[in-house]
Design an enzyme around this catalytic site. Sequence first.
Site, PDB file in Angstrom:
ATOM      1  N   SER A  81       0.858  -1.182   0.000  1.00 30.08           N
ATOM      2  CA  SER A  81       0.000   0.000   0.000  1.00 30.08           C
ATOM      3  C   SER A  81       0.892   1.229   0.000  1.00 30.08           C
ATOM      4  O   SER A  81       2.082   1.146   0.352  1.00 30.08           O
ATOM      5  CB  SER A  81      -0.881   0.006   1.260  1.00 30.08           C
ATOM      6  N   TYR A 110      -2.127  -1.132  10.392  1.00 31.74           N
ATOM      7  CA  TYR A 110      -2.132  -1.418   8.955  1.00 31.74           C
ATOM      8  C   TYR A 110      -0.809  -0.977   8.339  1.00 31.74           C
ATOM      9  O   TYR A 110      -0.173  -1.735   7.594  1.00 31.74           O
ATOM     10  CB  TYR A 110      -3.302  -0.685   8.304  1.00 31.74           C
TER      11      TYR A 110
END
Length: 276
Positions: free
Chosen positions: A153, A166
């Site tokens: 990401s 995350y």
Amino acid sequence: MRSNFLSATALKPPFSTAVVWITGASSGIGEAVALALARRGARLILSARRVDELQRVATLTGLPAADLLILPLDMTDVDSLPAHVETVRQRFGRIDYVFQNAGITQRSNVVDTDLAVYTRLMAVNFFGVVALTKAVLPVMLAQGSGQFVVTSSVAGKLGTKQRSGYCASKHALHGFFDALRAETYDAGLRVTLVCPGYIRTPISLHALGPDGQVHGKMDTNQASGMDPDTFARQLLSAVAQEKEEVYIGGAETYGIYLKRFLPGILSRILRKREGA
């Protein structure tokens, strides 16, 4: 020395007849990648927890039964993964690509977040990915070829509010797979790390809150993000070129370059930015 498989792909369209295992294949990025690969003639293994959704995606691919395997799995059940790898090997004889898309995100400040939430995030986003990679690795080393395509990401390159766990899990993927690439490059294996920006997927709907409850909301940036099919086309182009790292999305991907060259400016931007 170039591997037999990677040499052969130069003589035919990319991914044609390749055996490709896709995790997180039941929706979002995984689904879009599966459909794009099916159009390119790949043979697919579709994995996720939701069998009904895997069956839906399998139907959409239009692939014949001989070129398709629905293989439900839970990435946190790491002890089961070697048996799943053997199932794939017995069915197709080889594994050419593994697209690792399974993952969950969060929406909570550090001070409010239960440790169990961090444990869950790392179990799915990092340890599950590592466990599957280690289970597949002997197969690829034996055949002298193969490519891991790992969905990180933009958050794997920088940290943002309410995404601490995350971000940590995605940062960890870069360290692990950069090391794996260095260790296995001469053996014919390749690693591509992909850092998506905002892609129009349901990932924010399933985000974990501070006590592990489901967020249940579609973030505005996610809803207006890049179409998953466009993302999949760009990703497959990068994978075919064996790129080591690729950033796909909108203006948010520029944050990666700010982090590298102007970290102080990025830090000020992120401090002022709202969370979820």
